[in-house]
Design a protein around this motif. Structure first.
Motif, PDB file in Angstrom:
ATOM      1  N   LEU A 105       0.905  -1.235  -0.033  1.00 24.54           N
ATOM      2  CA  LEU A 105      -0.057  -0.146  -0.091  1.00 24.54           C
ATOM      3  C   LEU A 105       0.987   1.392   0.042  1.00 24.54           C
ATOM      4  O   LEU A 105       0.553   2.124  -0.628  1.00 24.54           O
ATOM      5  CB  LEU A 105      -0.869  -0.144   1.068  1.00 24.54           C
ATOM      6  CG  LEU A 105      -1.848   1.134   1.000  1.00 24.54           C
ATOM      7  CD1 LEU A 105      -3.027   0.923   0.143  1.00 24.54           C
ATOM      8  CD2 LEU A 105      -2.782   0.820   2.449  1.00 24.54           C
TER       9      LEU A 105
ATOM     10  N   LEU B 297       0.743   4.269  -2.736  1.00 23.91           N
ATOM     11  CA  LEU B 297       0.270   5.562  -2.361  1.00 23.91           C
ATOM     12  C   LEU B 297       1.600   6.502  -2.550  1.00 23.91           C
ATOM     13  O   LEU B 297       1.423   7.681  -2.815  1.00 23.91           O
ATOM     14  CB  LEU B 297       0.017   5.636  -0.985  1.00 23.91           C
ATOM     15  CG  LEU B 297      -0.922   5.147  -0.420  1.00 23.91           C
ATOM     16  CD1 LEU B 297      -1.199   5.166   1.186  1.00 23.91           C
ATOM     17  CD2 LEU B 297      -2.304   5.813  -0.841  1.00 23.91           C
TER      18      LEU B 297
ATOM     19  N   PHE C  97       0.736   7.148  -6.311  1.00 26.80           N
ATOM     20  CA  PHE C  97      -0.618   7.791  -6.335  1.00 26.80           C
ATOM     21  C   PHE C  97      -0.756   8.663  -4.902  1.00 26.80           C
ATOM     22  O   PHE C  97      -1.418   8.093  -4.171  1.00 26.80           O
ATOM     23  CB  PHE C  97      -1.843   7.411  -6.705  1.00 26.80           C
ATOM     24  CG  PHE C  97      -1.768   6.409  -7.807  1.00 26.80           C
ATOM     25  CD1 PHE C  97      -1.881   6.838  -9.133  1.00 26.80           C
ATOM     26  CD2 PHE C  97      -1.150   4.800  -7.724  1.00 26.80           C
ATOM     27  CE1 PHE C  97      -1.645   6.222 -10.321  1.00 26.80           C
ATOM     28  CE2 PHE C  97      -1.255   4.188  -9.199  1.00 26.80           C
ATOM     29  CZ  PHE C  97      -1.359   4.820 -10.236  1.00 26.80           C
ATOM     30  N   PRO C  98      -0.107   9.754  -4.889  1.00 26.44           N
ATOM     31  CA  PRO C  98      -0.119  10.479  -3.634  1.00 26.44           C
ATOM     32  C   PRO C  98      -1.808  10.820  -2.873  1.00 26.44           C
ATOM     33  O   PRO C  98      -2.477  11.152  -3.972  1.00 26.44           O
ATOM     34  CB  PRO C  98       0.522  11.705  -3.662  1.00 26.44           C
ATOM     35  CG  PRO C  98       1.296  11.444  -5.089  1.00 26.44           C
ATOM     36  CD  PRO C  98       0.668  10.656  -5.898  1.00 26.44           C
ATOM     37  N   PHE C  99      -1.868  10.648  -1.757  1.00 20.64           N
ATOM     38  CA  PHE C  99      -3.523  10.680  -1.161  1.00 20.64           C
ATOM     39  C   PHE C  99      -3.546  12.253  -1.196  1.00 20.64           C
ATOM     40  O   PHE C  99      -2.824  13.093  -0.314  1.00 20.64           O
ATOM     41  CB  PHE C  99      -3.340  10.028  -0.034  1.00 20.64           C
ATOM     42  CG  PHE C  99      -4.753   9.614   0.414  1.00 20.64           C
ATOM     43  CD1 PHE C  99      -5.306  10.236   1.669  1.00 20.64           C
ATOM     44  CD2 PHE C  99      -5.424   8.676  -0.283  1.00 20.64           C
ATOM     45  CE1 PHE C  99      -6.904   9.619   1.800  1.00 20.64           C
ATOM     46  CE2 PHE C  99      -6.681   8.339  -0.106  1.00 20.64           C
ATOM     47  CZ  PHE C  99      -7.400   8.952   1.342  1.00 20.64           C
ATOM     48  N   PRO C 100      -4.626  12.781  -1.663  1.00 19.72           N
ATOM     49  CA  PRO C 100      -5.086  13.976  -1.718  1.00 19.72           C
ATOM     50  C   PRO C 100      -5.601  14.675  -0.521  1.00 19.72           C
ATOM     51  O   PRO C 100      -5.930  15.812  -0.587  1.00 19.72           O
ATOM     52  CB  PRO C 100      -5.724  14.262  -2.985  1.00 19.72           C
ATOM     53  CG  PRO C 100      -6.583  13.036  -2.971  1.00 19.72           C
ATOM     54  CD  PRO C 100      -5.733  11.829  -2.481  1.00 19.72           C
ATOM     55  N   PHE C 101      -6.052  13.761   0.513  1.00 22.17           N
ATOM     56  CA  PHE C 101      -6.853  14.033   1.568  1.00 22.17           C
ATOM     57  C   PHE C 101      -5.964  14.494   2.844  1.00 22.17           C
ATOM     58  O   PHE C 101      -5.190  13.486   2.994  1.00 22.17           O
ATOM     59  CB  PHE C 101      -8.000  13.259   1.668  1.00 22.17           C
ATOM     60  CG  PHE C 101      -8.781  13.303   0.616  1.00 22.17           C
ATOM     61  CD1 PHE C 101      -9.730  14.286   0.275  1.00 22.17           C
ATOM     62  CD2 PHE C 101      -8.562  11.987  -0.415  1.00 22.17           C
ATOM     63  CE1 PHE C 101     -10.580  14.137  -0.954  1.00 22.17           C
ATOM     64  CE2 PHE C 101      -9.515  12.148  -1.400  1.00 22.17           C
ATOM     65  CZ  PHE C 101     -10.473  12.987  -1.595  1.00 22.17           C
TER      66      PHE C 101
ATOM     67  N   THR D  16      -7.007  13.887   5.985  1.00 23.28           N
ATOM     68  CA  THR D  16      -7.597  12.919   7.062  1.00 23.28           C
ATOM     69  C   THR D  16      -8.231  11.799   6.203  1.00 23.28           C
ATOM     70  O   THR D  16      -8.637  11.964   5.354  1.00 23.28           O
ATOM     71  CB  THR D  16      -8.422  13.639   8.034  1.00 23.28           C
ATOM     72  OG1 THR D  16      -9.658  14.013   7.453  1.00 23.28           O
ATOM     73  CG2 THR D  16      -7.533  14.921   8.707  1.00 23.28           C
ATOM     74  N   ALA D  17      -8.249  10.635   7.228  1.00 27.54           N
ATOM     75  CA  ALA D  17      -8.855   9.611   6.578  1.00 27.54           C
ATOM     76  C   ALA D  17     -10.470   9.686   6.753  1.00 27.54           C
ATOM     77  O   ALA D  17     -11.140   9.191   5.991  1.00 27.54           O
ATOM     78  CB  ALA D  17      -8.794   8.202   7.766  1.00 27.54           C
TER      79      ALA D  17
ATOM     80  N   HIS E 149     -12.057  12.436   5.577  1.00 22.51           N
ATOM     81  CA  HIS E 149     -12.276  12.992   4.160  1.00 22.51           C
ATOM     82  C   HIS E 149     -12.313  11.833   3.168  1.00 22.51           C
ATOM     83  O   HIS E 149     -13.218  12.029   2.382  1.00 22.51           O
ATOM     84  CB  HIS E 149     -11.256  14.063   3.978  1.00 22.51           C
ATOM     85  CG  HIS E 149     -11.121  15.333   4.545  1.00 22.51           C
ATOM     86  ND1 HIS E 149     -10.647  15.660   5.822  1.00 22.51           N
ATOM     87  CD2 HIS E 149     -11.623  16.615   4.266  1.00 22.51           C
ATOM     88  CE1 HIS E 149     -10.872  16.708   6.215  1.00 22.51           C
ATOM     89  NE2 HIS E 149     -11.593  17.510   5.213  1.00 22.51           N
ATOM     90  N   ALA E 150     -11.476  10.795   3.412  1.00 22.93           N
ATOM     91  CA  ALA E 150     -11.471   9.823   2.282  1.00 22.93           C
ATOM     92  C   ALA E 150     -12.781   9.057   2.647  1.00 22.93           C
ATOM     93  O   ALA E 150     -13.357   8.526   1.703  1.00 22.93           O
ATOM     94  CB  ALA E 150     -10.210   8.928   2.323  1.00 22.93           C
TER      95      ALA E 150
END
Length: 203
Positions: free
Chosen positions: A61, A65, A68-72, A74-75, A77-78
């Protein structure tokens, strides 16, 4: 685990996949043995084994990541995106659910039949079915390994070479020759994978 392994493989990160499985496997063995001595029950051993699976998933994972950097931030928001995504992409959601059910439905049927039994800690299983299923899945490993090596490394390199010829405005004749060569090599590799898988399955 299979989802993130597939994504990492698609990113041409075969080294990460192998490292994750090796490190996770070692952690699973150590965790299961230690938990078996510490807790003295199969349940504790399962929990120790799960630590290694968690490590494998975590490593893969992390690789995904990074790509593909996570744009949010906090969890939360996701998680808030999930209901909306399920509504907008409901055919994909239904298909994914059906696929997951399809992977387990035969086990549920067998485990719930007269052939099914329960372990002392309550896990359902069917010794005859699960043993055959285990060896069937085990027999897939050589073919999958060869497929990863042959297709996801050599094919990718040769296909990239073909695309570079296309982008550098090679002649149609040169492209035809290259395409025929690429197709021939790809089919030959797939035949080798099929032959190996057939031999392992027969054995």
């Amino acid at each position: 685990l299979w989802v993130v392994a597939g994504l990492a493989g698609a990113l041409q990160q075969v080294g990460w996949v192998m490292a994750a499985y090796v490190l996770g496997g070692i952690a699973s063995v150590i965790g299961a043995v230690w938990a078996g001595f510490a807790g003295e029950s199969p349940l504790h051993m399962l929990m120790g084994y799960a630590v290694g699976l968690g490590l494998t998933v975590g490593i893969l994972l992390l690789r995904v990541l990074i790509a593909f950097p996570f744009p949010f931030p906090t969890a939360g928001h996701a998680l808030a995106m999930i209901p909306d995504a399920l509504r907008r992409h409901w055919p994909l959601s239904v298909g994914a659910l059906a696929t997951a059910i399809g992977l387990w439905v035969d086990k549920w049927i067998v485990w719930g039949s007269e052939a099914g039994v329960r372990t002392p800690i309550g896990l359902p299983h069917s010794p005859a079915y699960d043993t055959a299923n285990f060896f069937g899945l085990l027999s897939m490993i050589p073919g999958l390994a060869l497929l990863v090596i042959q297709i996801e490394t050599r094919f990718f390199s040769e296909f990239r070479s073909f695309l570079s010829m296309l982008l550098s405005h090679a002649t149609l004749e040169e492209l035809d020759v290259s395409a025929v060569r690429l197709a021939g090599r790809t089919l030959a590799r797939l035949h080798r994978v099929m032959l190996m898988q057939a031999a392992v399955s027969l054995a």
